[in-house]
Motif scaffolding. Structure first.
Motif, PDB file in Angstrom:
ATOM      1  N   ASP A  20       3.800  33.976  34.025  1.00  9.66           N
ATOM      2  CA  ASP A  20       2.628  34.175  32.892  1.00  9.66           C
ATOM      3  C   ASP A  20       3.078  33.565  31.429  1.00  9.66           C
ATOM      4  O   ASP A  20       3.395  34.256  31.063  1.00  9.66           O
ATOM      5  CB  ASP A  20       1.611  34.377  33.726  1.00  9.66           C
ATOM      6  N   LYS A  63      11.141  26.846  32.869  1.00 10.09           N
ATOM      7  CA  LYS A  63      10.863  26.954  34.003  1.00 10.09           C
ATOM      8  C   LYS A  63      12.595  28.013  34.451  1.00 10.09           C
ATOM      9  O   LYS A  63      12.228  29.055  34.930  1.00 10.09           O
ATOM     10  CB  LYS A  63      10.530  26.155  34.886  1.00 10.09           C
ATOM     11  N   HIS A  91       2.984  26.326  39.522  1.00 12.02           N
ATOM     12  CA  HIS A  91       2.604  28.054  38.867  1.00 12.02           C
ATOM     13  C   HIS A  91       3.383  29.013  39.258  1.00 12.02           C
ATOM     14  O   HIS A  91       2.158  29.161  40.410  1.00 12.02           O
ATOM     15  CB  HIS A  91       1.835  27.346  37.927  1.00 12.02           C
ATOM     16  N   GLU A 127      -0.875  30.546  39.831  1.00 10.56           N
ATOM     17  CA  GLU A 127      -1.589  29.959  40.571  1.00 10.56           C
ATOM     18  C   GLU A 127      -1.164  30.330  42.086  1.00 10.56           C
ATOM     19  O   GLU A 127      -2.127  30.452  42.748  1.00 10.56           O
ATOM     20  CB  GLU A 127      -1.964  28.230  39.886  1.00 10.56           C
TER      21      GLU A 127
END
Lengths: 230, 409
Positions: free
Chosen positions: A57, A76, B401, B404
């Motif tokens: 996160d 990412k 993600h 999530e």
């Protein structure tokens, strides 16, 4: 060098009409080979902090450094590579791949890392023996108890000798005996392999194993206790 | 076996019913494609052979321009010698000389304008099925006999039968008046209305006398052992033409452009139907893989947290589709091949087909032809379509993600 450094982290979630501050100007530093417990009631921000440290996160503001590398601005792909090579995760719900055996679950991450077939076999056999699962290598998760599954998850997390292991409520689904066995395993790995552990928990027994206990409330650090000194 | 491959394979069997349904859809469409394409190509070969062997042949040597403008004076000189050369040099037996003229054919009651062909009785039956289609009487056997063979429709129109006499009036090659009387020796029934109404055949020697052809002819008709050999023989025959003769060698495609166009039109409509089938299967695969990705969102979050990139997860989804597609392709080709094989021995027909087939000079049963192309072309397209359809579910993973995803139930 610090294993983990967080500087002024903020993270807000929107829930319905409400903004919830999961992290409210959190700063902390965890030394290499540390054994730290993050303790907070539900919604206190410990999982959010753990996710930020693991690059799962991205905080709204602030900086996250892992092994001397700032990670909150990484792509990412770079974050995935960081998690693959340097961080091991242990989750509350074990989160094993159900169609793979214990050995295959452990080997899967190594295969992604590019470890050779022989190397994978050797390491998975050794680590499963170390976590007390010798003879159960070919069982699938559904054929194992909760404690055994969590041991597989731990084996998967530590098989590549990551510098940092992040565990989110690792004992929540385990009985007290199994919890103690798991924590003793963590302590052993911390002491013998020098692995840094950051464990999010509200289990007092788990907190008892930690060298350092960080208490959080409403997204803020409210107490930071060095238990060895105490 | 590689763990990723094992994982992909086992993921497929988490929901065996869904996987089997998707593979079943692939097998059904692949088997259907194999059979339909085999039947279609078998039918085309039959259609080409039947049409060409009725009259046109695979190759013709003509004077330049004769194909498009059938003028009497556009001839192949020394035609019999050239035909003999072609027989000798190519080793082909099925070579015949033919000439043609437009004439008014009259019975006692009626007159019709027809195309009269001069055919070599000795060789015509080898390049044309018309002599074999003579229903009443016989095809002339003497090259100089004053005999004529006409189609069944023309016989009906002229109100004549075998043994009656017909008068021919036309123009000779040199522009002179050509007239003759010939006895009807036979009436053919090809089933092709145009042929049966507008064509008459007389022996070549008799034709040459009436139309003042001397040693010339309008075409040398050649039939090759099979369609694939046509181009090779065409080139060989071209090299045998006398230097400076300006003669041209046409293949069946140039002689019967309508035939190829008809096949292409049929192929286009068939491929449209096949395309719809492939799209339906592709959507079925997309639905399966999308469901599969959605229900594994939590698991994907976990493996992403372990360090797997979305790209690698996407490749896993594609690998699952490849395995499913391969199973569908092989089983489909197997089932389709078996059905095709059975029909290739027993023939395929349906009620009313004989009447429809007769219109195209085709037999009442079709025999599908299984080749590697017909066995795997359709299934390969379904396979590729399936892979393409799985790219959307695979791409969705790029927007996932980990946090999530892990929250998903």
């Amino acid at each position: 060098m610090s294993a983990v450094r967080c500087i002024d982290l903020c993270k807000t979630y929107r829930q319905g009409d409400q903004d919830i501050k999961a992290l409210d100007h959190v700063s902390l530093e965890i030394a290499a080979k540390g054994f730290v417990c993050l303790s907070a009631p539900s919604g206190g921000g410990k999982t959010t902090l753990l996710n930020a440290i693991g690059g799962l996160d991205i905080p709204d503001s602030g900086e996250v450094w892992v092994a001397g590398q700032r990670i909150d601005q990484l792509s990412k792909g770079a974050l995935a590579s960081l998690r693959l090579q340097q961080i091991g995760f242990v989750f509350q719900a074990y989160n094993l791949i159900p169609v793979l055996s214990a050995r295959e679950n452990v080997e899967f991450v190594m295969q992604v890392q590019g470890v050779s077939k022989d190397g994978r076999r050797e390491k998975s056999t050794a680590i499963l023996k170390e976590v007390g699962l010798a003879g159960l290598e070919d069982r699938r998760p559904a054929e194992m108890s909760g404690g055994q599954q969590q041991r597989v998850a731990v084996a998967r997390a530590i098989v590549s000798k990551p510098a940092l292991v992040l565990a989110d409520e690792p004992t929540a689904n385990l009985d007290s005996k199994t919890s103690d066995e798991l924590m003793e395993l963590f302590v052993e790995l911390n002491e013998h392999h020098g692995t840094t552990f950051v464990i999010a928990t509200h289990d007092r027994r788990v907190m008892g194993y930690a060298k350092r206990l960080i208490k959080m409330l409403d997204g803020r650090i409210v107490d930071d206790i060095n238990q060895r000194a105490a | 076996m590689n763990i990723t491959l094992r994982l992909a394979w086992r993921n497929l069997w988490r929901q065996p019913r869904r996987t089997w349904l998707t593979i079943g859809a692939m097998v059904f469409s692949n088997a259907l494609l194999v059979f339909m394409i085999s039947l279609q190509f078998g039918m085309y070969d039959l259609m080409i052979d039947n049409t060409l062997q009725a009259f046109t042949g695979h190759i013709q040597v003509q004077a330049p321009g004769y194909k498009d403008d059938l003028k009497m004076r556009q001839v192949v000189p020394a035609v019999n010698a050239l035909a003999s050369d072609i027989r000798r040099e190519t080793g082909l037996d099925r070579v015949a000389v033919r000439s043609a003229a437009f004439a008014l054919v009259s019975s006692e009651d009626r007159s019709y304008g027809v195309q009269v062909f001069g055919a070599d009785p000795q060789h015509e039956a080898q390049v044309s099925s018309l002599p074999g289609l003579v229903r009443d009487g016989r095809f002339p056997t003497d090259a100089n006999a004053q005999e004529i063979v006409i189609g069944a429709v023309l016989a009906r129109n002229l109100r004549v039968s075998v043994g009656d006499e017909l008068t021919l009036l036309g123009s000779g090659r040199d522009g002179s008046f050509a007239a003759a009387v010939a006895t009807i020796s036979g009436i053919f029934d090809s089933g092709i209305a145009d042929l049966d109404r507008n064509i008459a055949e007389v022996p070549l020697g008799f034709f040459n006398d009436v139309f003042y052809m001397e040693d010339a002819g309008h075409a040398i008709v050649v039939v090759t052992p099979n369609l694939d050999d046509v181009e090779a023989y065409r080139s060989r025959i071209e090299s045998l033409l006398p230097v400076g003769s300006n003669l041209v060698v046409h293949d069946w495609n140039a002689l019967q452009p309508g035939l190829k166009q008809a096949i292409q039109a049929d192929l286009s409509s068939a491929f449209f139907m096949y395309g719809v089938l492939v799209v339906l299967v592709a959507f079925s695969v997309m639905n399966t893989q999308l469901m599969s990705v959605l229900e594994r969102t939590h698991e994907f979050g976990i493996v992403m947290s372990l360090g797997l990139t979305p790209g690698r997860l996407g490749r896993l989804v594609l690998l699952e589709t490849v395995l499913m597609g391969l199973a569908g392709m092989l089983l489909g080709a197997l089932v389709g091949g078996a059905i095709t094989l059975w029909f290739s021995y027993n023939g395929f027909s349906y009620p009313g087909m004989d009447q429809l087939a007769a219109n195209f000079n085709l037999p009442s049963r079709f025999y599908p032809q299984a080749t590697l192309l017909t066995l795997f072309a359709g299934p390969a397209v379904v396979f590729i379509g399936s892979i393409c359809s799985a790219t959307y579910p695979a791409l969705r993973l790029h927007w996932l993600h980990p946090v999530e995803a892990m929250r998903a139930v």
